[in-house]
Write a protein that holds these residues in place. Structure first.
Motif, PDB file in Angstrom:
ATOM      1  N   UNK A 286      43.455  39.210  24.129  1.00  0.00           N
ATOM      2  CA  UNK A 286      44.154  39.912  25.649  1.00  0.00           C
ATOM      3  C   UNK A 286      43.047  38.672  26.590  1.00  0.00           C
ATOM      4  N   UNK A 287      43.824  37.974  27.939  1.00  0.00           N
ATOM      5  CA  UNK A 287      42.906  37.262  28.496  1.00  0.00           C
ATOM      6  C   UNK A 287      41.549  38.295  29.544  1.00  0.00           C
ATOM      7  N   UNK A 288      40.722  37.703  29.689  1.00  0.00           N
ATOM      8  CA  UNK A 288      39.444  38.954  29.759  1.00  0.00           C
ATOM      9  C   UNK A 288      39.076  37.521  31.429  1.00  0.00           C
ATOM     10  N   UNK A 289      38.456  38.542  32.404  1.00  0.00           N
ATOM     11  CA  UNK A 289      37.736  38.228  32.869  1.00  0.00           C
ATOM     12  C   UNK A 289      37.096  37.302  33.235  1.00  0.00           C
ATOM     13  N   UNK A 345      31.879  37.362  47.058  1.00  0.00           N
ATOM     14  CA  UNK A 345      30.348  37.202  47.135  1.00  0.00           C
ATOM     15  C   UNK A 345      29.722  36.776  46.487  1.00  0.00           C
ATOM     16  N   UNK A 346      29.071  36.087  46.231  1.00  0.00           N
ATOM     17  CA  UNK A 346      27.951  36.034  44.844  1.00  0.00           C
ATOM     18  C   UNK A 346      27.040  35.804  44.666  1.00  0.00           C
ATOM     19  N   UNK A 347      26.548  35.752  46.822  1.00  0.00           N
ATOM     20  CA  UNK A 347      24.845  35.532  46.820  1.00  0.00           C
ATOM     21  C   UNK A 347      23.981  36.512  46.617  1.00  0.00           C
ATOM     22  N   UNK A 348      24.176  38.011  46.479  1.00  0.00           N
ATOM     23  CA  UNK A 348      23.430  38.996  45.955  1.00  0.00           C
ATOM     24  C   UNK A 348      23.461  40.005  44.531  1.00  0.00           C
ATOM     25  N   UNK A 349      24.353  38.957  43.889  1.00  0.00           N
ATOM     26  CA  UNK A 349      24.578  39.411  42.802  1.00  0.00           C
ATOM     27  C   UNK A 349      24.097  38.765  41.594  1.00  0.00           C
ATOM     28  N   UNK A 350      23.570  38.954  40.520  1.00  0.00           N
ATOM     29  CA  UNK A 350      23.040  38.446  39.732  1.00  0.00           C
ATOM     30  C   UNK A 350      24.575  37.532  38.912  1.00  0.00           C
ATOM     31  N   UNK A 351      24.588  35.888  38.388  1.00  0.00           N
ATOM     32  CA  UNK A 351      25.514  34.852  38.381  1.00  0.00           C
ATOM     33  C   UNK A 351      25.077  34.785  36.604  1.00  0.00           C
ATOM     34  N   UNK A 376      36.598  34.894  39.084  1.00  0.00           N
ATOM     35  CA  UNK A 376      37.309  35.337  37.925  1.00  0.00           C
ATOM     36  C   UNK A 376      35.952  36.572  38.016  1.00  0.00           C
ATOM     37  N   UNK A 377      34.999  36.091  37.242  1.00  0.00           N
ATOM     38  CA  UNK A 377      34.669  37.006  37.602  1.00  0.00           C
ATOM     39  C   UNK A 377      33.961  38.336  38.310  1.00  0.00           C
ATOM     40  N   UNK A 378      33.779  37.737  39.413  1.00  0.00           N
ATOM     41  CA  UNK A 378      32.981  38.340  40.277  1.00  0.00           C
ATOM     42  C   UNK A 378      34.334  39.345  41.679  1.00  0.00           C
ATOM     43  N   UNK A 379      35.664  38.848  40.987  1.00  0.00           N
ATOM     44  CA  UNK A 379      36.998  40.359  41.347  1.00  0.00           C
ATOM     45  C   UNK A 379      37.530  41.226  40.464  1.00  0.00           C
ATOM     46  N   UNK A 380      36.776  40.608  39.033  1.00  0.00           N
ATOM     47  CA  UNK A 380      37.157  41.006  37.825  1.00  0.00           C
ATOM     48  C   UNK A 380      39.005  40.352  37.304  1.00  0.00           C
ATOM     49  N   UNK A 381      39.510  39.360  38.177  1.00  0.00           N
ATOM     50  CA  UNK A 381      40.777  39.127  38.267  1.00  0.00           C
ATOM     51  C   UNK A 381      40.335  38.298  36.450  1.00  0.00           C
ATOM     52  N   UNK A 463      45.938  33.272  40.359  1.00  0.00           N
ATOM     53  CA  UNK A 463      46.283  34.231  40.714  1.00  0.00           C
ATOM     54  C   UNK A 463      44.668  35.062  41.203  1.00  0.00           C
ATOM     55  N   UNK A 464      43.821  34.229  41.488  1.00  0.00           N
ATOM     56  CA  UNK A 464      42.281  34.866  41.802  1.00  0.00           C
ATOM     57  C   UNK A 464      42.110  35.023  43.697  1.00  0.00           C
TER      58      UNK A 464
END
Length: 467
Positions: A286-289, A345-351, A376-381, A463-464
């Motif tokens: 299935x599609x994965x974020x 919002x990615x400034x305060x998160x690990x990437x 996609x990973x940041x918004x879980x889309x 779609x994000x």
């Protein structure tokens, strides 16, 4: 008449660098203790002499004398330009353990199996060790002759005795001659050995493949003149933790210098990979974020690459930015554009950003795919499973088209993809980007192509929602 110079000079015995004052370290090759005093060269006049062969109009030269011959290894022939030219000297360089000897032993065996005499000269192994590897990789042939030598004069004697149409030397850094100063592997020795082999190859019409070592920086070891002496320079690249290998042409006097060949290391030796697109993608039920697929260009060959991203809350004052297989600077730029222009919002998160299958992607066309994967990973889309994205991201959030777009789209359509997100054409008559059309969809060869002007529009087409 020119006057003979009487001023003493100093010359490096390793690379030939000259200076008017003695120095403990050579200013060219950085070798200590190699600078010695020599008399300054005298200017001499050269008398003209009758040529042994008269110059002829270029149209009367027989082109059949340079007809190409296939080596039997299709991917290598692709890089060389549909075969090797008689009398050509090819330099193959790569890191230790990448598979240079294995590849060239396979080339020598296939050349010999076609009925053409081949001489394989090894200076790093014994004849028995090469025979053992040849038995494991099924590289045995009656017309394949093997010699373990490190002296240039003896190698030239083998050439006169065997009279091969192809000679492989592994490697040039192990061969020396008493006619030149320095030890084997030094700049002077490498230059003399290569020059002698080039002269023999041109005189006999014999193709020569030379193995060269590389330095810690990845450059070919030896003097820069080495690359000028040979006709073709090939770089053998690959990750030692991955079986995938690439042969890339950096110089080719007889064909394209932007072509690549793909191989894979196996238990039985090296195997050609004629369709490498599936090596750098994974299969998801299935599609994965956090995943997006793009099409990169290696030379003139389009290759699929899957980019993955993971964005998680950070517990550190400075969030982590971990990148594998991608350009760290470009990923940092894409993160800044996502934060400022698309409100992701990615400034305060690990990437964490990575490629699949050990691929190394430095093509700017992957910027859009990186941005979509991170968003996609940041918004879980999730992105459509059969969707690709390609385009370069600018600091203002605009998207720029990349060379070879049509070829990339054709490769995606051939592999069964249904949708593609690409940058829009530049606005006509100097109009501003905001006045250009928003999102347009068209059909191209069975592929739905969504053209977008900015990164924000690209996320919307995928779609994000960054907000």
């Amino acid at each position: 008449m020119a006057k003979a110079a009487t001023r003493p000079g100093f010359t490096c015995t390793e690379c030939g660098w000259t200076t008017v004052r003695w120095q403990g370290r050579c200013g060219e090759c950085q070798t200590w203790g190699s600078v010695s005093e020599t008399g300054a060269p005298k200017l001499a006049t050269v008398r003209s002499q009758a040529p042994t062969a008269k110059a002829v109009p270029i149209g009367k030269v027989d082109p059949d004398l340079a007809a190409r011959t296939l080596t039997g290894v299709g991917e290598l022939d692709r890089v060389l330009g549909d075969g090797i030219v008689p009398g050509a000297v090819v330099l193959l360089a790569g890191e230790p353990g990448v598979g240079k000897s294995t590849l060239l032993l396979e080339v020598a065996a296939r050349w010999a199996k076609s009925g053409r005499r081949t001489l394989y000269v090894t200076g790093e192994e014994s004849a028995a060790q090469v025979r053992l590897r040849a038995g494991r990789t099924h590289a045995l042939a009656d017309e394949l002759y093997l010699a373990a030598e490190t002296d240039l004069g003896t190698i030239l004697g083998h050439i006169e005795e065997v009279a091969p149409s192809l000679m492989v030397l592994d490697s040039v850094q192990t061969v020396g001659t008493a006619e030149a100063e320095g030890s084997p592997g030094g700049p002077t020795q490498v230059r003399e050995v290569t020059g002698a082999l080039v002269r023999v190859a041109k005189r006999r019409g014999m193709a020569v493949i030379i193995v060269g070592h590389v330095t810690k920086d990845g450059a070919i070891a030896g003097p820069r003149l080495l690359e000028h002496l040979v006709d073709v320079v090939l770089a053998f690249e690959g990750d030692r933790h991955s079986g995938f290998r690439m042969v890339r042409a950096t110089k080719n006097r007889f064909g394209p210098a932007d072509e690549v060949g793909c191989f894979e290391m196996a238990d039985t030796g090296i195997v050609e990979v004629t369709d490498p697109s599936g090596l750098f993608t994974s299969v998801h039920a299935e599609p994965v974020p956090g995943t997006c697929i793009t099409v990169t260009m290696e030379g003139r060959r389009p290759l699929l690459a899957e980019l993955q991203a993971l964005v998680v809350p950070s517990t550190l004052p400075s969030p982590r930015r971990t990148v594998h297989g991608l350009d760290n600077g470009r990923v940092s730029m894409v993160l800044a554009v996502l934060e400022r222009r698309c409100r992701v919002a990615v400034g305060s998160r690990d990437v964490y950003a990575s490629t699949v299958g050990g691929a190394k992607v430095s093509d700017p066309s992957a910027d859009l795919a990186i941005a979509i994967a991170i968003a996609s990973a940041a918004t879980n889309a999730t992105l459509g499973a059969r969707t690709i994205a390609l385009g370069e991201v600018g600091l203002a959030g605009e998207l720029r088209r990349v060379p070879g777009t049509e070829r990339r789209l054709a490769e995606a359509a051939r592999l069964g993809f249904t949708d593609a997100v690409v940058p829009a054409e530049p606005p006509p008559n100097g109009r501003r980007l905001v006045d250009a059309r928003k999102i347009a969809t068209s059909e191209r060869g069975g592929l739905r192509v969504h053209t977008v002007p900015t990164l924000a529009h690209a996320l919307a087409a995928a779609g994000i929602d960054g907000r």
